[in-house]
Scaffold this active site. Structure first.
Site, mmCIF file in Angstrom:
data_model
loop_
_atom_site.group_PDB
_atom_site.id
_atom_site.type_symbol
_atom_site.label_atom_id
_atom_site.label_comp_id
_atom_site.label_asym_id
_atom_site.label_seq_id
_atom_site.Cartn_x
_atom_site.Cartn_y
_atom_site.Cartn_z
ATOM 1 N N CYS A 86 1.550 5.338 4.609
ATOM 2 C CA CYS A 86 0.386 5.503 5.041
ATOM 3 C C CYS A 86 -0.287 6.780 5.203
ATOM 4 C CB CYS A 86 0.656 4.808 6.492
ATOM 5 S SG CYS A 86 -1.086 4.019 7.126
ATOM 6 N N HIS A 90 3.813 -0.473 5.933
ATOM 7 C CA HIS A 90 4.850 -0.013 6.988
ATOM 8 C C HIS A 90 5.899 -1.391 6.959
ATOM 9 C CE1 HIS A 90 2.736 3.309 8.743
ATOM 10 N NE2 HIS A 90 1.579 2.648 8.675
#
Length: 483
Positions: free
Chosen positions: A333, A431
């Protein structure tokens, strides 16, 4: 089956007193009895969040509590989520969607509006479920925060729900915490309190009895239970990074994660921490990155600020040295965005508008935008001519132009991530990347040619939830609590 008590709120004398865990355990206890139960937290402040099936964002603790109820999480289980992005400001998430950035004073003024949202979500849950287990935030006795409170007694009074107060005996001063917290509440709030729970007790309960008797005599409230200290619950933490594990010189893989100032979703690394074949080390301020097979740059709520922090610590130089020595680097991310060439924030989504030069390790250019990507995703990882299934979720602002090879094929037909031409650096927006054992082993083979023990992280979480529920059933007076 209907519950004898439709709603119960767990408040704590401090942060990290055990509210989240106690609510999760109570949810599982009721679910075992066949009760249609759901969790609820009016207001949460956390950088570790979860994506719901309806594309919203809530605190991770409520996602774990929903699992304890054997249901899918929804945005109404945590209608107000505060995600700090500076020392004085935060992004406000309302019923799963980003509302705006606010400083502390602005949010204080906004709480009257937020209360309407909180009560709306609570009303929706009460119509769908027979029992609601509610978690407070911090302490109800914070004098400076009581005006307009929506997180603790302000909500309990508005929704007319009973309360129990939990305290952590392991940190000391448990009787002062419980007695003092109750004393600082108003008369009507004190009447609302059904009793106390003492958490994380170690030792002989008989040696505690005189203190319990004193507390009950002085307050007129019963101690409903003394819960033992439960080690190794393997539940995802919401805020604090799990304490450093003891390193093993005989493991197959050494992983290092630099701790950024606004690190988010560090639950990504729980599966690594729990694997006996992996050493997971967190590197903090003033420390060097050393002795790593794999360096992972984590997610962050403030990408450009944390990129500057990373460089100020000299970690960029440590990473370059690591690569020269043949090591591997991953970014997740915000960490993925840092590995690229540029990060532009023309609209000031994360702070002051501007641009930052990335680490330049991936041919990726990112522009931060106001719209947030919130999706649960399945994908196929293609790496070293092998494939593995990946399940994860995306929580990010920004869109990246990728000129490198992209190793992930998403279930919607799009691609994600990037891998460098040299094959040593990789990034992804996903994630939960390591939770699938097949994908984790493909990564470890990429890093140093080894495979690690396969563990099912969901099974470990279920075991932890059941241990909490077992302890509650054994050590709490549930007949009194739910009569």
């Amino acid at each position: 089956m209907k519950s004898a008590i439709p709603s119960l709120m767990v408040q704590g004398t401090t942060s990290d007193a055990g509210k989240s865990v106690l609510v999760a355990g109570l949810c599982r206890v009721l679910a075992r009895k066949g009760i249609n139960v759901a969790p609820f937290k009016p207001q949460n402040m956390a950088l570790n969040s979860a994506v719901t099936k309806d594309g919203g964002e809530i605190g991770r603790a409520q996602a774990v509590q929903a699992q304890a109820c054997n249901i899918e999480p929804t945005v109404h289980m945590n209608p107000v989520l505060i995600k700090p992005n500076s020392d004085t400001g935060a992004q406000i998430i309302l019923q799963g969607k980003a509302l705006s950035n606010m400083d502390a004073a602005s949010f204080h003024d906004y709480k009257k509006v937020a209360m309407n949202t909180v009560l709306d979500s609570f009303s929706k849950l009460t119509k769908e479920f027979d029992s609601i287990m509610i978690e407070g935030a911090g302490s109800p006795a914070e004098i400076n925060l009581r005006e307009g409170d929506i997180a603790n007694m302000g909500f309990a009074e508005a929704a007319d729900v009973p309360v129990i107060i939990v305290a952590d005996i392991d940190r000391g001063g448990v009787f002062a915490h419980l007695y003092g917290t109750l004393a600082l509440l108003s008369e009507s709030e004190q009447t609302r309190v059904k009793g106390f729970v003492i958490n994380r007790f170690r030792g002989d309960i008989r040696l505690l009895q005189s203190g319990l008797d004193w507390l009950e005599e002085k307050t007129g409230k019963p101690v409903l239970g003394v819960l033992p200290y439960l080690h190794g619950l393997n539940l995802e933490a919401e805020d604090a990074i799990t304490a450093q594990q003891e390193l093993n010189s005989e493991v197959k893989l050494n992983v290092v994660v630099p701790v950024l100032t606004r690190i988010s979703n560090h639950t990504d690394f729980d599966v690594l921490r729990l694997n006996p074949d992996i050493n997971l080390s967190y590197v903090g301020k003033g420390e060097k990155i050393d002795k790593a097979d794999l360096i992972i740059l984590p997610g962050t709520k403030s990408v450009r600020d944390d990129l500057a922090y990373l460089k100020s610590q000299g970690w960029d130089k440590d990473i370059l040295r690591h690569i020269r020595l043949g090591g591997k680097v991953m970014g997740i991310c915000g960490g993925y965005q840092m590995l690229g060439k540029t990060i532009d924030d023309p609209d000031g989504v994360e702070g002051e508008p501007g641009s930052s030069e990335g680490l330049g390790l991936l041919n990726v250019h990112t522009v931060l935008t106001g719209s947030k990507q919130l999706t649960k995703t399945e994908a196929v990882l293609n790496l070293n001519n092998q494939k593995a299934k990946v399940k994860g979720y995306e929580i990010h602002v920004g869109r990246s132009q990728v000129l490198d090879e992209q190793p992930l094929e998403l279930d919607n037909g799009e691609c994600d991530g990037a891998i460098s031409e040299c094959g040593q650096i990789m990034g992804t927006y996903l994630h939960g990347f390591f939770d699938e054992a097949e994908a984790l082993n493909l990564i470890t083979e990429w890093v140093n040619g080894t495979q690690v023990k396969q563990q099912d992280f969901e099974v470990l979480k279920e075991q932890g939830i059941n241990r909490i529920a077992d302890a509650i059933e054994q050590h709490m007076n549930l007949d009194f609590l739910f009569k």
